[in-house]
Structures are given as C-alpha cells and as structure tokens.
Design a protein around this motif. Structure first.
Motif, PDB file in Angstrom:
ATOM      1  N   VAL A  42       0.832  -1.211   0.000  1.00 49.70           N
ATOM      2  CA  VAL A  42       0.000   0.000   0.000  1.00 49.70           C
ATOM      3  C   VAL A  42       0.859   1.250   0.000  1.00 49.70           C
ATOM      4  O   VAL A  42       0.601   2.192  -0.756  1.00 49.70           O
ATOM      5  CB  VAL A  42      -0.963   0.018   1.206  1.00 49.70           C
ATOM      6  CG1 VAL A  42      -1.723   1.335   1.269  1.00 49.70           C
ATOM      7  CG2 VAL A  42      -1.928  -1.152   1.152  1.00 49.70           C
ATOM      8  N   GLU A  53      -5.321  -0.372  -7.188  1.00 47.18           N
ATOM      9  CA  GLU A  53      -6.411   0.609  -7.283  1.00 47.18           C
ATOM     10  C   GLU A  53      -6.941   0.579  -8.714  1.00 47.18           C
ATOM     11  O   GLU A  53      -6.222   0.898  -9.658  1.00 47.18           O
ATOM     12  CB  GLU A  53      -5.898   1.998  -6.902  1.00 47.18           C
ATOM     13  CG  GLU A  53      -6.965   3.033  -6.749  1.00 47.18           C
ATOM     14  CD  GLU A  53      -8.005   2.717  -5.684  1.00 47.18           C
ATOM     15  OE1 GLU A  53      -9.193   2.928  -5.970  1.00 47.18           O
ATOM     16  OE2 GLU A  53      -7.651   2.243  -4.592  1.00 47.18           O
ATOM     17  N   VAL A 102      -9.346   9.157  -1.969  1.00 45.30           N
ATOM     18  CA  VAL A 102      -8.991   7.754  -1.804  1.00 45.30           C
ATOM     19  C   VAL A 102      -8.437   7.599  -0.395  1.00 45.30           C
ATOM     20  O   VAL A 102      -7.523   8.330  -0.004  1.00 45.30           O
ATOM     21  CB  VAL A 102      -7.929   7.282  -2.828  1.00 45.30           C
ATOM     22  CG1 VAL A 102      -7.563   5.825  -2.573  1.00 45.30           C
ATOM     23  CG2 VAL A 102      -8.401   7.487  -4.250  1.00 45.30           C
ATOM     24  N   VAL A 104      -7.095   4.538   2.410  1.00 47.17           N
ATOM     25  CA  VAL A 104      -6.771   3.136   2.690  1.00 47.17           C
ATOM     26  C   VAL A 104      -6.213   3.092   4.109  1.00 47.17           C
ATOM     27  O   VAL A 104      -5.365   3.910   4.469  1.00 47.17           O
ATOM     28  CB  VAL A 104      -5.733   2.557   1.710  1.00 47.17           C
ATOM     29  CG1 VAL A 104      -5.466   1.084   2.009  1.00 47.17           C
ATOM     30  CG2 VAL A 104      -6.166   2.742   0.260  1.00 47.17           C
ATOM     31  N   GLN A 117     -10.867   0.335   2.521  1.00 44.22           N
ATOM     32  CA  GLN A 117     -10.672   1.290   1.427  1.00 44.22           C
ATOM     33  C   GLN A 117     -11.962   2.049   1.204  1.00 44.22           C
ATOM     34  O   GLN A 117     -13.058   1.483   1.263  1.00 44.22           O
ATOM     35  CB  GLN A 117     -10.255   0.542   0.158  1.00 44.22           C
ATOM     36  CG  GLN A 117      -9.823   1.417  -0.992  1.00 44.22           C
ATOM     37  CD  GLN A 117     -10.952   1.848  -1.921  1.00 44.22           C
ATOM     38  OE1 GLN A 117     -12.102   1.491  -1.744  1.00 44.22           O
ATOM     39  NE2 GLN A 117     -10.623   2.628  -2.903  1.00 44.22           N
ATOM     40  N   THR A 118     -11.838   3.344   0.966  1.00 46.88           N
ATOM     41  CA  THR A 118     -12.973   4.158   0.550  1.00 46.88           C
ATOM     42  C   THR A 118     -12.464   5.136  -0.488  1.00 46.88           C
ATOM     43  O   THR A 118     -11.273   5.404  -0.572  1.00 46.88           O
ATOM     44  CB  THR A 118     -13.642   4.898   1.735  1.00 46.88           C
ATOM     45  OG1 THR A 118     -14.873   5.472   1.283  1.00 46.88           O
ATOM     46  CG2 THR A 118     -12.760   5.991   2.305  1.00 46.88           C
ATOM     47  N   GLY A 138     -14.229  -0.398  -4.581  1.00 47.03           N
ATOM     48  CA  GLY A 138     -13.576  -0.705  -3.314  1.00 47.03           C
ATOM     49  C   GLY A 138     -13.327  -2.185  -3.135  1.00 47.03           C
ATOM     50  O   GLY A 138     -12.240  -2.603  -2.721  1.00 47.03           O
ATOM     51  N   LEU A 142      -9.506  -4.109  -3.019  1.00 51.58           N
ATOM     52  CA  LEU A 142      -9.001  -4.968  -1.950  1.00 51.58           C
ATOM     53  C   LEU A 142      -8.706  -6.384  -2.439  1.00 51.58           C
ATOM     54  O   LEU A 142      -7.755  -7.013  -1.974  1.00 51.58           O
ATOM     55  CB  LEU A 142      -9.965  -4.976  -0.773  1.00 51.58           C
ATOM     56  CG  LEU A 142     -10.096  -3.626  -0.050  1.00 51.58           C
ATOM     57  CD1 LEU A 142     -10.983  -3.761   1.166  1.00 51.58           C
ATOM     58  CD2 LEU A 142      -8.746  -3.034   0.308  1.00 51.58           C
TER      59      LEU A 142
END
Length: 152
Positions: A42, A53, A102, A104, A117-118, A138, A142
């Motif tokens: 990440v 992503e 974004v 995380v 995640q959003t 999302g 993931l």
C-alpha cells in the motif's frame, strides 16, 4: 476535570471519516498476511498503487519525499489527471484532490491484516461522493491488493 480519550486504530478512524461523507462506502477485507507485508504494498505509492487501485494507472510523488505529507500527480487508466495531497503513515493513507478522494487503512488482526478502502468522485462544493460504482471499485481494489500481497 479530564476529558475522555479514545484511541482509534487506522481502520476505525477511516470508518468514522467515511461515515461522515454522504455516498461513501467502505470496503473491508482481512488479508492473511502480516501487517508489514500488506502495508509495504500500500505505501509504495509510485511502484504499487496502480497495481491494486482499479482506476489508477500511475502515481508520481512530486514533493514531500520521506515525510508524512506528500504531493502526488496521478493518471487514471482513462487518461485523466489529478494532483493529490497525501497523508501517508503506517496503516494510514489519505489522498485528496479537487475532485477525488482515496483512503486506505490497515491494522493487524488475528489471522492477518484488516484493510479498508474508501474513495470516489467528490461532489464540488460539498462533502459528498458520487455513489456510482464506489462499492464495486472498493471491493475490487481490496481483492487486487490481496492478490498482489500473495504474489510477493
């Protein structure tokens, strides 16, 4: 008089933030790998972010190398560009541009690492996200993150 103090892990913090943004959806998944392994993917924004992503092709840090506050330029898979203000520290990544958000977050849990995640397209002039496709994006991010961690 003392005020109560609440310590929130990064995932809980992201839940609170996402709950305050209309249209936001938070995807969550336990990845069966140590926190360090997950977060190394990440947090490697320039090398890895585009691997998981879904809409991101490339992200380049333009200032702030080595600090928690960065500025990045991104290019989507569809050719669109954005300049992001980024807050990056262990377990926490918040990226915000004029029109995109974004987030995380990750925390170690029994059996691996809980990752959340959003993100999505911001509604100009108000704290809201356009809800179209946010849930699917999302979940896909993931799933791709987990596959990337497992491949390493």
């Amino acid at each position: 008089m003392t005020w109560p103090v609440a310590d929130l892990d990064p995932v809980r913090r992201l839940r609170v933030l996402a709950s305050a943004i209309p249209g936001a959806y938070m995807a969550e998944r336990v990845i069966p790998a140590p926190f360090e392994d997950v977060w190394s993917v990440v947090s490697a924004l320039e090398e890895e972010f585009g691997t998981f992503e879904p809409d991101m092709r490339r992200l380049t840090i333009v200032s702030g190398h080595g600090s928690e506050r960065l500025v990045a330029k991104a290019r989507s898979r569809y050719g669109m560009r954005a300049r992001f203000d980024v807050e990056l520290r262990p377990g926490w990544c918040w990226m915000q541009s004029r029109f995109l958000i974004v987030g995380v977050a990750a925390a170690a849990v029994p059996g691996g690492t809980l990752v959340a995640q959003t993100g999505g397209v911001r509604v100009p002039g108000r704290a809201a996200l356009v809800p179209l496709g946010v849930r699917a994006a999302g979940e896909k991010a993931l799933a791709r993150l987990e596959a990337r961690v497992v491949r390493r």
